[in-house]
Design an enzyme around this catalytic site. Structure first.
Site, short mmCIF file in Angstrom:
data_model
loop_
_atom_site.label_atom_id
_atom_site.label_comp_id
_atom_site.label_asym_id
_atom_site.label_seq_id
_atom_site.Cartn_x
_atom_site.Cartn_y
_atom_site.Cartn_z
N VAL A 114 -11.66 -30.11 -9.87
CA VAL A 114 -10.66 -29.79 -8.41
C VAL A 114 -9.39 -29.47 -8.19
O VAL A 114 -8.51 -28.62 -7.46
CB VAL A 114 -11.42 -30.99 -7.54
CG1 VAL A 114 -10.60 -31.19 -5.97
CG2 VAL A 114 -12.57 -31.12 -7.12
N TYR B 241 -19.87 -46.12 -13.84
CA TYR B 241 -18.70 -45.02 -12.72
C TYR B 241 -18.62 -44.95 -11.39
O TYR B 241 -17.33 -45.49 -11.26
CB TYR B 241 -19.43 -43.15 -13.24
CG TYR B 241 -18.25 -42.50 -12.49
CD1 TYR B 241 -17.47 -40.91 -12.80
CD2 TYR B 241 -19.61 -41.63 -11.30
CE1 TYR B 241 -16.85 -41.04 -11.95
CE2 TYR B 241 -19.13 -41.34 -10.80
CZ TYR B 241 -17.69 -40.82 -10.98
OH TYR B 241 -16.77 -39.25 -9.88
N LYS C 208 -15.54 -46.20 -9.67
CA LYS C 208 -14.88 -45.68 -8.89
C LYS C 208 -14.71 -45.98 -7.49
O LYS C 208 -14.05 -46.34 -6.74
CB LYS C 208 -15.87 -44.18 -8.04
CG LYS C 208 -15.49 -43.31 -10.00
CD LYS C 208 -14.95 -42.77 -9.59
CE LYS C 208 -13.51 -41.71 -8.53
NZ LYS C 208 -12.71 -41.06 -8.65
N1 LIG Z 1 -17.45 -33.51 -10.75
C1 LIG Z 1 -18.28 -34.63 -9.84
O1 LIG Z 1 -19.81 -33.76 -9.71
C2 LIG Z 1 -18.27 -35.18 -9.00
C3 LIG Z 1 -19.03 -36.01 -7.95
C4 LIG Z 1 -18.53 -36.98 -6.86
C5 LIG Z 1 -17.07 -37.08 -6.91
N2 LIG Z 1 -16.20 -36.74 -7.74
C6 LIG Z 1 -14.91 -36.88 -8.08
O2 LIG Z 1 -13.73 -36.16 -7.68
C7 LIG Z 1 -12.40 -36.07 -8.45
C8 LIG Z 1 -12.24 -34.80 -8.84
O3 LIG Z 1 -13.31 -34.46 -10.32
P1 LIG Z 1 -13.59 -33.33 -11.28
O4 LIG Z 1 -15.07 -32.91 -11.24
O5 LIG Z 1 -12.94 -32.34 -10.69
O6 LIG Z 1 -13.47 -34.11 -12.11
P2 LIG Z 1 -13.23 -33.04 -13.68
O7 LIG Z 1 -13.14 -31.13 -13.60
O8 LIG Z 1 -13.53 -34.25 -14.93
O9 LIG Z 1 -11.82 -33.19 -13.96
C9 LIG Z 1 -11.58 -34.73 -14.34
C10 LIG Z 1 -9.43 -34.60 -15.25
O10 LIG Z 1 -9.15 -35.85 -15.17
C11 LIG Z 1 -8.65 -36.20 -16.30
N3 LIG Z 1 -8.24 -36.62 -16.74
C12 LIG Z 1 -9.26 -37.85 -17.76
N4 LIG Z 1 -8.60 -38.93 -18.07
C13 LIG Z 1 -7.71 -38.80 -17.71
C14 LIG Z 1 -6.47 -39.43 -18.29
N5 LIG Z 1 -6.29 -40.60 -18.75
N6 LIG Z 1 -4.93 -39.31 -17.93
C15 LIG Z 1 -4.90 -38.37 -17.13
N7 LIG Z 1 -5.76 -37.30 -16.30
C16 LIG Z 1 -7.21 -37.91 -17.10
C17 LIG Z 1 -8.65 -35.06 -17.22
O11 LIG Z 1 -7.79 -34.23 -17.70
P3 LIG Z 1 -7.63 -33.33 -18.30
O12 LIG Z 1 -8.74 -32.42 -18.81
O13 LIG Z 1 -5.79 -33.21 -19.45
O14 LIG Z 1 -7.76 -34.49 -19.57
C18 LIG Z 1 -9.93 -34.10 -15.72
O15 LIG Z 1 -9.26 -32.76 -15.96
C19 LIG Z 1 -12.42 -37.07 -9.14
O16 LIG Z 1 -12.11 -38.00 -8.35
C20 LIG Z 1 -14.65 -37.17 -9.46
O17 LIG Z 1 -14.54 -39.04 -9.71
C21 LIG Z 1 -16.39 -35.82 -8.72
#
Ligand SMILES: NC(=O)c1ccc[n+]([C@@H]2O[C@H](COP(=O)([O-])OP(=O)(O)OC[C@H]3O[C@@H](n4cnc5c(N)ncnc54)[C@H](OP(=O)(O)O)[C@@H]3O)[C@@H](O)[C@H]2O)c1
Length: 293
Positions: free
Chosen positions: A16, A128, A132
């Site tokens: 995202v 998880y 959240k």
């Molecule tokens: N993925 C899903 O299916 C899903 C479903 C429902 C809700 N969501 C929510 O949607 C949002 C976006 O998700 P997404 O799928 O884009 O996630 P993603 O692709 O896994 O990306 C998450 C990012 O968080 C960063 N991160 C992790 N630990 C960190 C830390 N200690 N400090 C700073 N940054 C950190 C990572 O950065 P680095 O790459 O630099 O490590 C990664 O780029 C999140 O809030 C997630 O909970 C996701």
């Protein structure tokens, strides 16, 4: 002198976050940070960065999203998903900044068949989801102006997600067993980023005061098995590669460290009523995403 607001974006390399870099850029000056630039697990670093950058808007797309790993990495999951959003929210309140945050369908226990509404009772089944939910509550308790967008089953053309995993496995294995009793809406990260920017543009244009939680997913519903079938139908296989047979199975035949809700449907009416926004159906989004080479 520019009056463009400064927007601090976390998780800038995530699914995202990567899309938000582009969509937020029309709204202000985006300061995009990854985990190396600001480790959310360290509250002192977060406070210091926020005070240094002094954003008008904070968009937190970073999260500990490894659902199964979170079962054994509870401390890390809570640091990033619960404590950090609380610190961002406290700083937002201090700066009078607006905080945009993302949460998940996994705050619900998955009972019944009705799409969950924003004010339905939360009861997460895994670490998880619990972490959240704790993040959502910390933000609400801070008193800052905030929008929390709960979404589900996020995928895109980069990163780690079901779409890319399936496309790889469909070329490697003759048969894939895919869970068919968990139902939700696959959601394209690009649609989330576009809708976030559209919602934000409305917030800054008028005297908006409807802060809180909103569900935001692509339209329609399917199972993971249905999602895999749609991916296979849209994918292109060369003649040397016979696509896998996709076998539907119940969750009970696919044990994972984290339990997952069966009913992940989210009701998106509040988003439409408040912002006039409704994301396209998941099939249309998937087709667009997969049509990009
Ligand atoms: N993925 C899903 O299916 C899903 C479903 C429902 C809700 N969501 C929510 O949607 C949002 C976006 O998700 P997404 O799928 O884009 O996630 P993603 O692709 O896994 O990306 C998450 C990012 O968080 C960063 N991160 C992790 N630990 C960190 C830390 N200690 N400090 C700073 N940054 C950190 C990572 O950065 P680095 O790459 O630099 O490590 C990664 O780029 C999140 O809030 C997630 O909970 C996701």
């Amino acid at each position: 002198m520019s009056t463009r607001p400064r927007i601090l974006l976390t998780g800038a390399n995530g699914q995202v976050g990567w899309e938000l870099r582009r969509t937020l850029s029309c709204l202000g000056e985006v300061v995009a940070l990854d985990s190396r630039a600001m480790n959310l697990a360290d509250p002192d670093v977060v406070r210091q960065k926020l005070r240094e950058i002094a954003p008008a808007i904070i968009v937190n797309s970073a999260a500990h999203t490894a659902v199964d790993k979170a079962e054994t990495e509870q401390e890390r999951a809570y640091a990033v998903n619960a404590v950090a959003p609380g610190v961002l929210a406290e700083e937002a309140a201090r700066l009078d900044a607006l905080l945009v945050h993302y949460s998940t369908d996994y705050v619900f226990n998955g009972s019944g068949n009705a799409p969950w509404r924003e004010d339905d009772a939360c009861d997460p089944l895994n670490v998880y989801g619990a972490s959240k939910l704790a993040g959502e509550r910390a933000i609400a308790a801070s008193g800052c102006r905030h929008l929390i967008f709960r979404t589900s089953w996020v995928y895109g053309a980069r990163g780690s997600n079901f779409l890319l995993t399936m496309r790889r496995l469909m070329r490697e294995r003759p048969e894939l067993k895919i869970v068919a009793d968990q139902v939700g809406a696959p959601t394209w990260c690009r649609d989330l980023a576009e809708a976030t920017a559209l919602a934000l543009s409305q917030v800054s244009a008028c005297g908006f005061d409807q802060w809180g939680v909103y569900h935001m997913t692509n339209g329609g519903e399917t199972s993971w098995h249905g999602f895999a079938e749609a991916i296979q139908a849209l994918d292109e296989f060369d003649e040397t590669c016979a696509p896998s047979h996709l076998l539907p199975i119940p969750s009970s035949d696919y044990p994972t460290p984290a339990r997952r809700p069966l009913n992940s449907r989210l009701n998106n009416d509040k988003l439409e009523q408040t912002f006039g926004l409704r994301l396209q159906d998941w099939q249309a989004a998937l087709a667009l995403c997969m049509s990009e080479k």
